[in-house]
Design an enzyme around this catalytic site. Structure first.
Site, short mmCIF file in Angstrom:
data_model
loop_
_atom_site.label_atom_id
_atom_site.label_comp_id
_atom_site.label_asym_id
_atom_site.label_seq_id
_atom_site.Cartn_x
_atom_site.Cartn_y
_atom_site.Cartn_z
N CYS A 21 3.33 -13.05 -7.33
CA CYS A 21 3.89 -12.78 -6.01
C CYS A 21 3.14 -13.64 -5.00
O CYS A 21 1.99 -14.01 -5.20
CB CYS A 21 3.71 -11.30 -5.66
SG CYS A 21 4.31 -10.88 -4.01
N ASP B 280 2.07 -12.86 -2.19
CA ASP B 280 1.14 -12.06 -1.40
C ASP B 280 -0.25 -12.70 -1.39
O ASP B 280 -0.76 -13.10 -2.44
CB ASP B 280 1.08 -10.65 -2.01
CG ASP B 280 0.42 -9.65 -1.08
OD1 ASP B 280 -0.73 -9.89 -0.67
OD2 ASP B 280 1.06 -8.64 -0.77
N HIS C 284 2.41 -6.83 -8.62
CA HIS C 284 1.18 -6.16 -8.17
C HIS C 284 1.46 -4.79 -7.59
O HIS C 284 2.60 -4.46 -7.24
CB HIS C 284 0.42 -7.03 -7.16
CG HIS C 284 1.18 -7.28 -5.90
ND1 HIS C 284 0.95 -6.60 -4.73
CD2 HIS C 284 2.19 -8.14 -5.62
CE1 HIS C 284 1.77 -7.04 -3.79
NE2 HIS C 284 2.54 -7.98 -4.30
N CYS D 192 3.84 -3.95 -3.51
CA CYS D 192 4.61 -5.14 -3.19
C CYS D 192 5.81 -4.75 -2.33
O CYS D 192 6.74 -4.10 -2.80
CB CYS D 192 5.09 -5.81 -4.47
SG CYS D 192 6.00 -7.32 -4.16
#
Lengths: 501, 501
Positions: free
Chosen positions: A163, A165, A231, A242
């Site tokens: 991801c 992030d 995650h 997420c």
């Protein structure tokens, strides 16, 4: 990613403390009482020396960014004094390691010091220095060792899509302890990687094997391995997971698994002669950096509920001898999936062992979990590249070719930084970057044009912030075919930066 | 392309007349006195039957588009009469071949008939019918024959990048008389094709040869051939050439040649083991469809001033026997480049012969040159696909993934259609299309999303036109892996269209 910012700079400052380096494996309870008993000793498979090196690096980099605000505060306080410019430069040199643009300082007497420009300039300058260090120093030995190991396990390429992030930005170097040079990383919101892009990469790799025998011959019995990484947050599962999947761990995992299967079907349907790939699904607890590995069976199938959790095995094995602990890992893997391919089991064993070091790393530095559970990024990165970003919560990454396609990700980034910076009167620093292959003629020019186009689209989309000086953009690129550092094309702060500080 | 529109619909209407089909090779002087002497007979190598077929097709399609305005005028005239709806539908069925949306007709009594929506609807409907015919009928035999011939000449793939100008849209099927199925066509403004995109295509083709032996085995001594096609206007060289290069023929040719060399360097530098490609540069006179072929020497080098001009050879050989004419072509090629590779010479010979038919085609229909020297497109196509567009001046093509990247091309298209349509109160019809490979899972959904994103970006960028009903967008896609026709996703005119007329 795609989460609302809710942390103040205070929290961020706390997480980036400058703790003195500790003896590897020694007691490290900064947050007394928070560390569990086994943290007091460290895991027998954990590499204390590596942890010390990684900690020093992370501390150095984050300290450099987090020194900016206090130093600028001190400079702001003296801006109307007689020898202001000299004193400001002395302070900047000593504390930040570089001088400030004279033009900005010199204009302070007219109205007042333009702190927004100065702040953005310092962030960009710090980013540039950190990049230069990265490309000046990365050793390649580790990459070669891992490539050999990977082939022994039956894989000629490891392509990871985590991801996007910022709390997963350190996945490769820290969480999994792999060499950034030995794997491919393309981050996407929610780990929802682009299947066409992956097929294209597969095509390139396979042609290289056929034509050049690199990384191994086409008839070697190895496969391309694609890993997707979702995650979740163990302490705040409902809010800090997420957000691309509404903080729903099950949904995040299912979506990533479905995307992996789509990629495999695309290869199997699109190419004949038994073309296929291997897959691996991993989940990261962004509070502790422990991972879940969904072990594939012999047919390569995984299940959402069938995984090995490193936190659990860590606890079970932390008092064992190293060899016994290794055996326990292998047993756990086979218990999870009794017909797992031997090579896959070997790779996963290594990843789990590696992750034990990271579990120690987090516990030793922070206790039970990170203090910055939420967003605390220092700047936004937009574009393609950023290989040097291997630190947690340093950069919010919007992987994009155009703002038109990446608008949703950019909007989230701006929202996060509205909370982190704008509400405190500080601008959103955005680095637009498009790395390129210099051996392709004209590619540098095209990278430059793409930077300019995306930078313009950003300043147009967020025109109000930009017009108030609350958004600044740095345009950079790097030639991936050389070991040169990044090149600066343009900057909204000051043309001086582009001149090569 | 990138030219200002300067033609009125009157000129356009003239060019799309419905002349009865003529005996191949017979006298065909619609514009008395304009045809040169040799046009009276046709060239011995020209294929009259093929010309007749192509003419019928072009006339059919263009007539369908050009019938829309006169029919709508007649419908407009009766809109306030009692049995309006019935009469309008009868007229539409008879003249256009389809019914009009009842909702639009039914609302006419309130204020007046919404001619803009009706016009856009008719253009889109006509496009859809023309597409359906194309995919329902294209024979593949010609493609296979040409692929074999190409391999005999030493090439396993022909990848053509013409300028995106609508006056080159018929390049493959008409000007060069090749099968659209046998070649790749990617159009770019000024023929400035994307090197990275071409490298990627090369990679795919080469892997296919290695893995599947298609179109031939990787060790067969053939090469990938890239052709770039620039254009110019023999009658108005200063104003009607390629505006991407300021109507400067020399500049257009030089830029295309440089881009070809860049692509070759990218392959040679980026891949080892003697990887290379072959190149060919061609210029088209958009007034007559005659071509210039820049013959490569044995090392693959070309020169701007060294070319064979088909108009000249046509004139020199038009009174010869067919075999003598063929020999003369080959001599002209060798005179131009005495060490040209035999396979390349053979291919160029075929292209020149083919082009003779097109020279006849234009002369027989229009005399010395096309009447529509400038832009006279019927709609704008934006996106990726449009394999069915093989007719001159039918569609202005903006090959793009995003409006952000393709903004310059879109702006020119809008400017052209402001001249062609908006000044007459008619809307700009835009077809947004993203073809996809259905065998890649999720690709249809992604195509649909891309259509929606680009359509939105277009209506945002040209918000004023859109809000006045002077811009309409149809969203379509096609699965390239099947022989299915296009699928309609959405339309600004009327949801009814998407229902499957």
């Amino acid at each position: 990613m795609l989460r609302n910012a809710h942390q103040s700079p205070t929290v961020r400052a706390r997480s980036a403390g400058t703790a003195p380096l500790r003896r590897p494996g020694a007691v490290a309870v900064r947050n007394p009482g928070a560390g569990r008993m086994y943290a007091q000793l460290g895991h027998p498979l954990s590499r204390g020396d590596e942890n010390a090196r990684l900690l020093a690096y992370e501390d150095d980099v984050k300290r450099a960014f987090d020194t900016i605000v206090p130093v600028l505060k001190r400079i702001s306080a003296i801006q109307h004094e007689a020898d202001f410019e000299t004193r400001a430069q002395t302070l900047a040199r000593a504390e930040l390691g570089f001088e400030l643009p004279e033009a900005i300082l010199a204009d302070a007497w007219v109205e007042q010091l333009d702190m927004r420009r100065l702040f953005a300039w310092c962030v960009f300058q710090t980013y540039k220095r950190f990049c230069d260090d990265f490309y000046g120093a990365t050793p390649t030995g580790a990459a070669e060792e891992f490539e050999r190991f990977l082939q022994d396990c039956g894989f000629h390429s490891l392509d990871i899509s985590p991801c996007a992030d910022g709390r997963l930005a350190h996945l490769v170097r820290y969480v999994l302890r792999l060499s950034p040079r030995a794997v491919r990383r393309k981050s996407y919101a929610g780990a929802m990687f682009d299947v066409e892009d992956s097929v294209q990469k597969w095509t390139e790799i396979e042609l290289m094997r056929h034509r050049e025998g690199k990384p191994n011959a086409a008839d070697a019995p190895t496969r391309y391995l694609k890993m997707a990484v979702y995650h979740f947050s163990s302490t705040h599962p409902q809010s800090e997971g997420c957000a691309a999947h509404g903080s729903d761990t099950q949904k995040a995992a299912a979506a990533a698994l479905e995307r992996l299967y789509s990629f495999r079907r695309a290869i199997e349907n699109g190419f004949c002669c038994g073309a296929s790939i291997d897959l691996l699904l991993i989940g990261v607890d962004t509070d502790t950096d422990a991972i879940r590995v969904h072990i594939p069976d012999i047919r390569g199938e995984m299940a959402l509920e069938r995984y090995v959790d490193t936190q659990t095995i860590y606890a079970q094995t932390t008092r064992l001898q190293a060899t016994d602990a290794q055996r326990a890992i292998m047993e756990a893997i086979r218990e999870c999936s009794n017909d797992v391919a031997p090579g896959m089991a070997e790779l996963v064993t290594r990843l789990i062992e590696n992750n034990f070091s990271q579990i120690d790393y987090v516990m030793n530095k922070h206790g039970e979990h990170y203090p910055d559970i939420g967003h605390a990024e220092r700047f936004i990165g937009a574009g393609v590249g950023f290989e040097d970003i291997q630190l947690r919560n340093l950069m919010y990454f919007a992987y994009l070719d155009t703002v038109e396609e990446g608008a949703a990700d950019m909007d989230v980034g701006i929202r996060i930084f509205t909370g982190l910076n704008v509400t405190h009167g500080l601008p959103v620093p955005i680095v637009v970057r498009f790395d390129y292959h210099g051996q392709v003629p004209g590619s540098r020019d095209r990278a430059r044009q793409r930077c300019a186009r995306v930078a313009q689209a950003i300043t147009e989309r967020y025109a109000e912030l930009f017009s108030k000086g609350l958004l600044h953009v740095l345009q950079v690129a790097r030639d991936c075919d050389t070991s040169q550092p990044i090149e600066i094309f343009a900057c909204t702060v000051n043309p001086v930066l582009a001149g090569g500080h």
